[in-house]
Design a protein around this motif. Sequence first.
Motif, PDB file in Angstrom:
ATOM      1  N   ILE A  66       0.697  -1.143  -0.012  1.00 13.38           N
ATOM      2  CA  ILE A  66      -0.302  -0.115  -0.123  1.00 13.38           C
ATOM      3  C   ILE A  66       0.809   1.175  -0.030  1.00 13.38           C
ATOM      4  O   ILE A  66       0.585   2.567  -0.708  1.00 13.38           O
ATOM      5  CB  ILE A  66      -0.969  -0.056   1.366  1.00 13.38           C
ATOM      6  CG1 ILE A  66      -1.886  -1.112   1.159  1.00 13.38           C
ATOM      7  CG2 ILE A  66      -1.817   1.248   1.052  1.00 13.38           C
ATOM      8  CD1 ILE A  66      -2.836  -1.319   2.424  1.00 13.38           C
ATOM      9  N   GLY A  67       1.980   1.449   0.676  1.00 16.22           N
ATOM     10  CA  GLY A  67       2.870   2.431   0.884  1.00 16.22           C
ATOM     11  C   GLY A  67       3.422   2.681  -0.411  1.00 16.22           C
ATOM     12  O   GLY A  67       3.636   3.890  -0.920  1.00 16.22           O
ATOM     13  N   ILE A  68       4.157   1.693  -1.228  1.00 15.59           N
ATOM     14  CA  ILE A  68       4.570   1.817  -2.278  1.00 15.59           C
ATOM     15  C   ILE A  68       3.650   2.176  -3.543  1.00 15.59           C
ATOM     16  O   ILE A  68       3.992   3.228  -4.247  1.00 15.59           O
ATOM     17  CB  ILE A  68       5.319   0.565  -2.955  1.00 15.59           C
ATOM     18  CG1 ILE A  68       6.429   0.133  -1.811  1.00 15.59           C
ATOM     19  CG2 ILE A  68       5.790   0.554  -4.399  1.00 15.59           C
ATOM     20  CD1 ILE A  68       7.146  -1.209  -2.038  1.00 15.59           C
ATOM     21  N   ALA A  69       2.569   1.771  -3.461  1.00 16.93           N
ATOM     22  CA  ALA A  69       1.418   2.207  -4.465  1.00 16.93           C
ATOM     23  C   ALA A  69       1.113   3.683  -4.188  1.00 16.93           C
ATOM     24  O   ALA A  69       1.232   4.164  -5.137  1.00 16.93           O
ATOM     25  CB  ALA A  69       0.294   1.274  -4.284  1.00 16.93           C
ATOM     26  N   ALA A  70       1.007   3.932  -2.984  1.00 22.79           N
ATOM     27  CA  ALA A  70       0.841   5.445  -2.506  1.00 22.79           C
ATOM     28  C   ALA A  70       1.943   6.476  -2.973  1.00 22.79           C
ATOM     29  O   ALA A  70       1.596   7.404  -3.754  1.00 22.79           O
ATOM     30  CB  ALA A  70       0.518   5.502  -0.980  1.00 22.79           C
ATOM     31  N   LEU A  71       3.145   5.911  -2.926  1.00 23.73           N
ATOM     32  CA  LEU A  71       4.150   6.689  -3.472  1.00 23.73           C
ATOM     33  C   LEU A  71       4.076   6.933  -5.010  1.00 23.73           C
ATOM     34  O   LEU A  71       4.339   7.959  -5.318  1.00 23.73           O
ATOM     35  CB  LEU A  71       5.590   5.928  -2.992  1.00 23.73           C
ATOM     36  CG  LEU A  71       6.979   6.798  -3.530  1.00 23.73           C
ATOM     37  CD1 LEU A  71       6.994   8.098  -2.721  1.00 23.73           C
ATOM     38  CD2 LEU A  71       8.008   5.844  -3.264  1.00 23.73           C
ATOM     39  N   GLY A  72       3.835   5.780  -5.468  1.00 23.32           N
ATOM     40  CA  GLY A  72       3.568   5.928  -7.081  1.00 23.32           C
ATOM     41  C   GLY A  72       1.927   6.818  -7.388  1.00 23.32           C
ATOM     42  O   GLY A  72       2.477   7.447  -8.361  1.00 23.32           O
ATOM     43  N   GLY A  73       1.450   6.757  -6.506  1.00 23.95           N
ATOM     44  CA  GLY A  73       0.235   7.867  -6.598  1.00 23.95           C
ATOM     45  C   GLY A  73       0.723   9.287  -6.597  1.00 23.95           C
ATOM     46  O   GLY A  73       0.167  10.032  -7.170  1.00 23.95           O
ATOM     47  N   VAL A  74       1.552   9.600  -5.577  1.00 20.62           N
ATOM     48  CA  VAL A  74       1.993  10.813  -5.328  1.00 20.62           C
ATOM     49  C   VAL A  74       2.758  11.333  -6.774  1.00 20.62           C
ATOM     50  O   VAL A  74       2.361  12.433  -7.352  1.00 20.62           O
ATOM     51  CB  VAL A  74       2.843  11.144  -4.390  1.00 20.62           C
ATOM     52  CG1 VAL A  74       3.686  12.465  -4.130  1.00 20.62           C
ATOM     53  CG2 VAL A  74       2.420  10.793  -2.964  1.00 20.62           C
ATOM     54  N   ALA A  75       3.529  10.537  -7.395  1.00 20.20           N
ATOM     55  CA  ALA A  75       4.098  10.820  -8.562  1.00 20.20           C
ATOM     56  C   ALA A  75       3.036  11.114  -9.589  1.00 20.20           C
ATOM     57  O   ALA A  75       3.270  11.740 -10.475  1.00 20.20           O
ATOM     58  CB  ALA A  75       5.352   9.614  -8.926  1.00 20.20           C
ATOM     59  N   ILE A  76       2.169  10.089  -9.793  1.00 22.02           N
ATOM     60  CA  ILE A  76       1.238  10.127 -10.945  1.00 22.02           C
ATOM     61  C   ILE A  76       0.485  11.355 -10.779  1.00 22.02           C
ATOM     62  O   ILE A  76       0.262  12.085 -11.719  1.00 22.02           O
ATOM     63  CB  ILE A  76       0.095   9.123 -10.756  1.00 22.02           C
ATOM     64  CG1 ILE A  76       0.876   7.728 -11.459  1.00 22.02           C
ATOM     65  CG2 ILE A  76      -0.939   9.141 -11.530  1.00 22.02           C
ATOM     66  CD1 ILE A  76       1.318   7.853 -12.677  1.00 22.02           C
ATOM     67  N   THR A 171       6.179   1.100  -9.736  1.00 20.36           N
ATOM     68  CA  THR A 171       5.210   0.123 -10.096  1.00 20.36           C
ATOM     69  C   THR A 171       6.158  -1.378 -10.474  1.00 20.36           C
ATOM     70  O   THR A 171       5.569  -2.220  -9.873  1.00 20.36           O
ATOM     71  CB  THR A 171       4.746   0.447 -11.577  1.00 20.36           C
ATOM     72  OG1 THR A 171       4.113   1.657 -11.632  1.00 20.36           O
ATOM     73  CG2 THR A 171       3.632  -0.611 -12.342  1.00 20.36           C
ATOM     74  N   LYS A 172       7.283  -1.087 -10.893  1.00 19.47           N
ATOM     75  CA  LYS A 172       8.274  -2.462 -10.755  1.00 19.47           C
ATOM     76  C   LYS A 172       8.111  -3.238  -9.502  1.00 19.47           C
ATOM     77  O   LYS A 172       8.450  -4.363  -9.556  1.00 19.47           O
ATOM     78  CB  LYS A 172       9.389  -2.210 -11.205  1.00 19.47           C
ATOM     79  CG  LYS A 172       9.678  -1.850 -12.721  1.00 19.47           C
ATOM     80  CD  LYS A 172      11.357  -1.460 -13.046  1.00 19.47           C
ATOM     81  CE  LYS A 172      11.446  -1.404 -14.590  1.00 19.47           C
ATOM     82  NZ  LYS A 172      12.771  -1.330 -14.953  1.00 19.47           N
ATOM     83  N   SER A 296       9.791  -1.579 -20.421  1.00 15.79           N
ATOM     84  CA  SER A 296       8.921  -1.103 -19.029  1.00 15.79           C
ATOM     85  C   SER A 296       7.632  -1.337 -19.023  1.00 15.79           C
ATOM     86  O   SER A 296       6.772  -1.575 -19.996  1.00 15.79           O
ATOM     87  CB  SER A 296       9.320   0.286 -18.750  1.00 15.79           C
ATOM     88  OG  SER A 296       8.734   0.979 -19.724  1.00 15.79           O
ATOM     89  N   PRO A 297       7.210  -1.650 -17.559  1.00 16.16           N
ATOM     90  CA  PRO A 297       5.787  -1.869 -17.519  1.00 16.16           C
ATOM     91  C   PRO A 297       5.150  -0.668 -17.565  1.00 16.16           C
ATOM     92  O   PRO A 297       5.657   0.417 -17.590  1.00 16.16           O
ATOM     93  CB  PRO A 297       5.678  -2.410 -16.186  1.00 16.16           C
ATOM     94  CG  PRO A 297       6.942  -1.978 -15.525  1.00 16.16           C
ATOM     95  CD  PRO A 297       7.940  -1.783 -16.613  1.00 16.16           C
ATOM     96  N   HIS A 298       3.589  -0.609 -17.839  1.00 19.44           N
ATOM     97  CA  HIS A 298       2.838   0.557 -18.133  1.00 19.44           C
ATOM     98  C   HIS A 298       2.257   0.832 -16.840  1.00 19.44           C
ATOM     99  O   HIS A 298       1.528   0.463 -16.181  1.00 19.44           O
ATOM    100  CB  HIS A 298       1.743   0.393 -19.127  1.00 19.44           C
ATOM    101  CG  HIS A 298       2.067   0.091 -20.411  1.00 19.44           C
ATOM    102  ND1 HIS A 298       1.970   1.132 -21.529  1.00 19.44           N
ATOM    103  CD2 HIS A 298       2.440  -0.779 -21.356  1.00 19.44           C
ATOM    104  CE1 HIS A 298       2.374   0.818 -22.633  1.00 19.44           C
ATOM    105  NE2 HIS A 298       2.577  -0.332 -22.329  1.00 19.44           N
ATOM    106  N   PRO A 299       2.851   2.169 -16.241  1.00 19.57           N
ATOM    107  CA  PRO A 299       2.256   2.591 -14.910  1.00 19.57           C
ATOM    108  C   PRO A 299       0.870   3.339 -15.289  1.00 19.57           C
ATOM    109  O   PRO A 299       0.863   3.634 -16.767  1.00 19.57           O
ATOM    110  CB  PRO A 299       3.263   3.638 -14.409  1.00 19.57           C
ATOM    111  CG  PRO A 299       3.783   4.142 -15.730  1.00 19.57           C
ATOM    112  CD  PRO A 299       3.873   2.953 -16.621  1.00 19.57           C
ATOM    113  N   ILE A 300       0.180   3.706 -14.398  1.00 20.20           N
ATOM    114  CA  ILE A 300      -1.141   4.432 -14.734  1.00 20.20           C
ATOM    115  C   ILE A 300      -0.553   5.916 -15.484  1.00 20.20           C
ATOM    116  O   ILE A 300       0.386   6.440 -14.638  1.00 20.20           O
ATOM    117  CB  ILE A 300      -1.935   4.738 -13.194  1.00 20.20           C
ATOM    118  CG1 ILE A 300      -3.060   5.413 -13.581  1.00 20.20           C
ATOM    119  CG2 ILE A 300      -1.024   5.255 -12.308  1.00 20.20           C
ATOM    120  CD1 ILE A 300      -3.866   5.626 -12.320  1.00 20.20           C
ATOM    121  N   LYS A 301      -1.158   6.451 -16.466  1.00 21.35           N
ATOM    122  CA  LYS A 301      -0.742   7.380 -17.120  1.00 21.35           C
ATOM    123  C   LYS A 301      -1.516   8.569 -16.659  1.00 21.35           C
ATOM    124  O   LYS A 301      -2.858   8.570 -16.266  1.00 21.35           O
ATOM    125  CB  LYS A 301      -1.013   7.406 -18.589  1.00 21.35           C
ATOM    126  CG  LYS A 301       0.061   6.463 -19.162  1.00 21.35           C
ATOM    127  CD  LYS A 301       0.409   6.504 -20.725  1.00 21.35           C
ATOM    128  CE  LYS A 301       1.499   5.736 -21.157  1.00 21.35           C
ATOM    129  NZ  LYS A 301       1.569   5.945 -22.648  1.00 21.35           N
TER     130      LYS A 301
END
Length: 301
Positions: A66-76, A171-172, A296-301
């Motif tokens: 959850i924490g890693i996904a949230a960090l990605g959410g901030v970047a997105i 995301t990786k 690379s994988p597709h992160p949420i755009k």
Amino acid sequence: MNETVRGTVEMSAAMAILGTIGWFVVLSGQPIMDVVFWRCAFGALTLLIICAGLGLLRNRLSLRIIGIAALGGVAIVVNWLLLFSAFSRASISIATAVYNTQPFMLVGFGALFFAERLTLTKLTWLAIAFAGMVLIVQSAPDAGDIGTDHFTGIVMALGAAFFWAVAAIVTKKLKGTPPHLIALIQVCVGVVMLAPFANLAELPADAWSWTMLATLGIVHTGLMYILMYGAIQKLPTHLQGSLSFIYPVVAILVDVVAFGHRLHLSQVVGATAILIAAAGMNLGWTLWKGKPPVASPHPIK
């Protein structure tokens, strides 16, 4: 319809939807902070319904995930804020072309943090993209445009590409986690992150603005990710990469048809150079002897 054909249709539809996002952002007539907040809010509601329907809410995720996904959410979310802000400054066409320097940001991260080798082919593609960037930056904006805004828009689009690459790296770390849940966590982070800054005291008063905002959340977030993730499961990586270039082509067409923006010749050459270089990097086109890059994988755009 076999899996490959179905995946191709889904990926094409997803990228075409993404290509129209600038049109909806501009026509919403709302401040960018509000646009991104409502995209996250409507997107969260849509993805919550989707995840519940797929039974994904029964998955127990660790606090680490959850924490890693949230960090990605901030970047997105930062990525969206910068990209959407760039549309009104450098035009949808230019912002989208510059935004497609994303693969080179990933290559840079790979070399800096993962000791990935920079091959001569990668460096050549990077040089071509850089030359395209120089052509775009040096092009004089159309009459009535403000030069500093034009340059600021380009810098914002580059910043958006940078944060997209950050999200891709994050995301990786989430391999094996259902992508719909990752997307749900990320847009929920966006709601919490932007709520203090969104203009919630004065909501849009007209149905048109609400329609644009709802479409950004429901179609450009919920529906688009269903299509894209479904396609990723069916298609080989090289086909995913090639179909992803429907996105900038549609965006440029929307800019021309809907807003009458015409690129200067040097801008056309520059944008084409960036897109060709990005395609070469994504698809592993080899100019010199060496190993092709890993997609690379597709992160949420």
